[in-house]
Design a protein around this motif. Structure first.
Motif, PDB file in Angstrom:
ATOM      1  N   VAL A  92       0.858  -1.184   0.000  1.00 49.61           N
ATOM      2  CA  VAL A  92       0.000   0.000   0.000  1.00 49.61           C
ATOM      3  C   VAL A  92       0.896   1.236   0.000  1.00 49.61           C
ATOM      4  O   VAL A  92       1.997   1.213   0.550  1.00 49.61           O
ATOM      5  CB  VAL A  92      -0.965   0.031   1.204  1.00 49.61           C
ATOM      6  CG1 VAL A  92      -1.920  -1.147   1.177  1.00 49.61           C
ATOM      7  CG2 VAL A  92      -0.204   0.050   2.518  1.00 49.61           C
ATOM      8  N   LYS A 111      -6.097   6.003  -2.346  1.00 52.78           N
ATOM      9  CA  LYS A 111      -7.393   5.320  -2.454  1.00 52.78           C
ATOM     10  C   LYS A 111      -7.518   4.720  -3.850  1.00 52.78           C
ATOM     11  O   LYS A 111      -8.147   5.268  -4.741  1.00 52.78           O
ATOM     12  CB  LYS A 111      -8.536   6.294  -2.161  1.00 52.78           C
ATOM     13  CG  LYS A 111      -9.911   5.615  -2.078  1.00 52.78           C
ATOM     14  CD  LYS A 111     -10.996   6.622  -1.758  1.00 52.78           C
ATOM     15  CE  LYS A 111     -12.379   5.982  -1.740  1.00 52.78           C
ATOM     16  NZ  LYS A 111     -13.447   6.966  -1.449  1.00 52.78           N
ATOM     17  N   PHE A 115      -8.444  -0.732  -3.085  1.00 55.21           N
ATOM     18  CA  PHE A 115      -8.932  -0.388  -1.747  1.00 55.21           C
ATOM     19  C   PHE A 115     -10.457  -0.263  -1.748  1.00 55.21           C
ATOM     20  O   PHE A 115     -11.144  -0.736  -0.833  1.00 55.21           O
ATOM     21  CB  PHE A 115      -8.313   0.927  -1.270  1.00 55.21           C
ATOM     22  CG  PHE A 115      -7.234   0.760  -0.240  1.00 55.21           C
ATOM     23  CD1 PHE A 115      -7.465   0.062   0.931  1.00 55.21           C
ATOM     24  CD2 PHE A 115      -5.981   1.307  -0.450  1.00 55.21           C
ATOM     25  CE1 PHE A 115      -6.470  -0.097   1.885  1.00 55.21           C
ATOM     26  CE2 PHE A 115      -4.974   1.159   0.496  1.00 55.21           C
ATOM     27  CZ  PHE A 115      -5.221   0.460   1.661  1.00 55.21           C
ATOM     28  N   PRO A 166      -9.179   5.333   3.231  1.00 51.10           N
ATOM     29  CA  PRO A 166      -8.162   4.505   3.898  1.00 51.10           C
ATOM     30  C   PRO A 166      -7.026   5.350   4.463  1.00 51.10           C
ATOM     31  O   PRO A 166      -6.486   6.219   3.772  1.00 51.10           O
ATOM     32  CB  PRO A 166      -7.685   3.574   2.782  1.00 51.10           C
ATOM     33  CG  PRO A 166      -8.032   4.266   1.505  1.00 51.10           C
ATOM     34  CD  PRO A 166      -9.281   5.047   1.793  1.00 51.10           C
TER      35      PRO A 166
END
Length: 213
Positions: A92, A111, A115, A166
């Motif tokens: 990520v 994002k 995700f 996120p």
């Protein structure tokens, strides 16, 4: 690549049903985030202190109030399966710390479509188990966007659905300090802007949505 560590889902016999599902980064990055928070804890006036054992830095996939009969292991296995499919490199990426009203300092993840799909897939799975209290407008939620209000109304979580955002919560304070935010981002220069996910956890929510247990 062998990634069995993702199958070691941490599940408990929960009495308190305010539960979250989260991604946990590899240890080195986790320790960097803890060190960053501790460096600014007093100056920023953060209410909770991050740690490497309790109150872990984490990326929430979803958190909310669940029915006592919820099969958390089944849901967590679903998150693991989806994560392995959508994030084959388990990586990520992050794009800096932002201040989010009221009082939140977030280390923001990119994002990506992966995700969004991971979050949406979990929403479909938890729908039969989630308890949603009637929405009550107060001065604590007067800053909600339309998407965030829908997230609360439908799932009891501000960042559910189209409002999913996120992030790793660095801390919460009583207000915004632009100089602190600037210095935090300057300190990020010594950290990588990506991390590998090593674990998926099911956790009991603590104060301000912390990774309590």
């Amino acid at each position: 690549m062998t990634i069995y560590c993702l199958r070691l889902i941490e599940c408990f016999d929960f009495d308190d049903m305010k539960i979250g599902f989260a991604l946990i980064t590899e240890q080195a990055f986790l320790e960097d985030v803890v060190c960053l928070e501790q460096s600014f804890h007093d100056r920023a006036g953060f209410t909770d202190r991050l740690g490497t054992v309790g109150n872990l830095p984490h990326i929430t996939v979803f958190q909310g109030d669940f029915d006592p009969e919820t099969d958390y292991r089944m849901l967590a296995d679903g998150v693991a399966d989806d994560f392995l499919r959508l994030f084959p490199d388990r990586r990520v990426e992050f794009r800096g710390v932002e201040y989010i009203s009221k009082g939140w300092y977030f280390l923001i993840c990119d994002k990506t479509d992966a995700f969004v799909e991971l979050h949406s897939s979990l929403l479909d799975k938890i729908r039969p188990f989630i308890n949603v209290a009637p929405f009550i407008a107060t001065d604590q939620v007067d800053d909600l966007s339309e998407e965030q209000e829908l997230g609360i109304r439908n799932y009891g979580y501000r960042y559910a659905g189209q409002a999913y955002y996120p992030h790793i919560t660095l801390g919460r304070s009583s207000g915004f300090d632009s100089e602190v935010l600037k210095e935090i981002n300057e300190n990020l220069n010594g950290m990588p802007d990506w991390a590998t996910i090593s674990r998926i956890t099911v956790y009991r929510m603590g104060n301000n949505g912390t990774h309590s247990e």
